[in-house]
Write an enzyme that holds these catalytic residues in place. Structure first.
Site, short mmCIF file in Angstrom:
data_model
loop_
_atom_site.label_atom_id
_atom_site.label_comp_id
_atom_site.label_asym_id
_atom_site.label_seq_id
_atom_site.Cartn_x
_atom_site.Cartn_y
_atom_site.Cartn_z
N ASP A 166 29.66 44.98 -36.58
CA ASP A 166 30.80 45.38 -37.41
C ASP A 166 31.02 46.87 -37.24
O ASP A 166 30.26 47.56 -36.55
CB ASP A 166 30.58 45.02 -38.89
CG ASP A 166 29.27 45.58 -39.44
OD1 ASP A 166 29.00 46.78 -39.22
OD2 ASP A 166 28.52 44.82 -40.08
N LYS A 205 36.22 43.86 -40.15
CA LYS A 205 36.13 42.63 -40.93
C LYS A 205 37.00 42.69 -42.17
O LYS A 205 37.21 43.75 -42.75
CB LYS A 205 34.68 42.37 -41.35
CG LYS A 205 33.74 42.04 -40.19
CD LYS A 205 32.34 41.78 -40.71
CE LYS A 205 31.40 41.41 -39.57
NZ LYS A 205 30.02 41.17 -40.05
N ARG A 240 37.13 41.13 -45.96
CA ARG A 240 36.30 40.46 -46.94
C ARG A 240 37.18 39.72 -47.95
O ARG A 240 38.12 40.30 -48.51
CB ARG A 240 35.39 41.45 -47.68
CG ARG A 240 34.41 40.79 -48.65
CD ARG A 240 33.40 41.80 -49.17
NE ARG A 240 32.55 42.30 -48.10
CZ ARG A 240 31.46 41.67 -47.66
NH1 ARG A 240 31.10 40.51 -48.20
NH2 ARG A 240 30.73 42.19 -46.70
N ASP A 289 22.11 45.57 -32.56
CA ASP A 289 21.94 45.90 -33.98
C ASP A 289 20.52 46.40 -34.17
O ASP A 289 19.64 46.13 -33.34
CB ASP A 289 22.20 44.68 -34.87
CG ASP A 289 22.74 45.06 -36.25
OD1 ASP A 289 22.67 46.27 -36.59
OD2 ASP A 289 23.23 44.18 -36.97
N GLY A 316 20.59 36.42 -39.13
CA GLY A 316 21.43 36.24 -37.95
C GLY A 316 22.87 35.90 -38.26
O GLY A 316 23.67 35.68 -37.34
#
Length: 333
Positions: free
Chosen positions: A201, A224, A226, A250, A256
């Protein structure tokens, strides 16, 4: 003061504070005496394969009422002591603390507390009123360890939040050790010469962009959206990944969920394949199996900074690389 060390450029103590020590018999030694919690015995074994590290022995057993007997068997007086372990649960955290305090009490010349995986990072800041910032309270706990003759330091690796070292105070000096060189090598290995380095992200975009610059590849991240029910969806992407491989980096893999969402977004945008590389592999429950069963990843790679990575690798596909050499290089300085 916070010190940062990176890969082969890692730096040890200031001046000669963490140099040669004199044992109880008056013999000068440059070897680090390494104790470890049971969960990190595998890293102790690897570290002590290097000439400048020597394994320390402890005795431990449970009492009938559940309390624990703990005794240091190897003489620590005048030695440069390393206590190795992770805050992977409350019991291991307290064992790490107990061992560190005991070695100082036994006369350690210096104390280096090596915590490859610093847990409680989910609670590294307060969002709602009354929330406990556990990352900070744990740092305060380790800061209360009595000082060894020439000082204490705590070595942390690839933290989720770079502000965590500032939670330590008093006699302990935090060092944020980077696994960057190791991660770059693994990203290149699974990505080849032509790929895009992706983030899960936008929150990790800055770090991923830095890695991408070192690799000479393009970086990508996902914006993203939400929803009111707490779910998220990919709203947009900053790079064109159509017809290209994407390696997603990451700092850690836990359940995950974010990784799966990112991989689907990149594949939906036309990526030919996705792989995942992370420093820390936590993998609670069947997390790794679900990642593999998703069919989204050509490779999943992490280090052995958390003992769970080695455990789940026996049951499901996972590439695990060791941080032993990085730690050994740091401790040699």
């Amino acid at each position: 003061m916070t010190e940062t060390a990176s890969g082969n450029e890692s730096r040890g103590g200031s001046g000669s504070h963490f140099a040669a020590g004199t044992g109880y018999d008056g013999v000068v030694t440059t070897r680090n005496l390494v104790f470890a919690t049971a969960s990190y015995g595998y890293l102790q074994d690897s570290l002590c394969g290097y000439d400048h590290c020597e394994a320390g022995e402890i005795e431990t057993r449970p009492f009938p009422d559940g309390e624990r007997y703990l005794r240091i068997l190897t003489e620590s007086v005048g030695r440069n002591v390393v206590v190795l372990g992770g805050t992977i649960n409350d019991a291991d955290t307290l064992t790490l603390y107990d061992l560190a305090c005991a070695t100082v009490g036994a006369g350690a010349r210096t104390l280096t507390l090596v915590i490859p995986f610093f847990g409680y990072q989910t609670m590294e800041r307060r969002v709602k009123k009354g929330e406990v910032v556990v990352a900070k309270t744990r740092a305060r706990l380790f800061s209360s360890i009595p000082p060894a003759g020439l000082g204490n330091r705590v070595v942390l690796m690839d933290l989720h939040s770079e502000g965590i070292p500032h939670y330590f105070s008093g006699e302990v000096r935090p060092v944020h050790l980077s696994a960057r060189s190791l991660m770059l090598a693994e990203i290149r290995r699974v990505g080849g010469e032509e790929f895009v380095l992706g983030a899960t992200d936008a929150g990790r975009a800055k770090w991923v962009e830095s890695l991408a610059n070192d690799l000479g590849v393009e970086g990508a991240f996902i914006f993203k959206r939400r929803h009111d029910d707490g779910t998220t969806e990919a709203a947009s992407m900053n790079a064109d990944v159509h017809g290209r491989k994407v390696v997603i980096y990451d700092d850690m893999i836990r359940t995950g969920g974010s990784l799966i969402g990112a991989a689907r977004a990149y594949l939906d945008a036309g990526a030919t394949s996705t792989a995942a590389v992370a420093t820390h592999g936590v993998f609670p429950g069947d997390a790794l199996r679900r990642l593999n069963d998703s069919g989204l990843f050509t490779h999943i790679v992490c280090t052995d900074s958390h003992p769970r990575s080695l455990e789940v690798a026996r049951e499901s596909r996972l590439d695990v690389v060791t941080i032993a050499e990085l730690l050994a290089e740091f401790l040699e300085t």
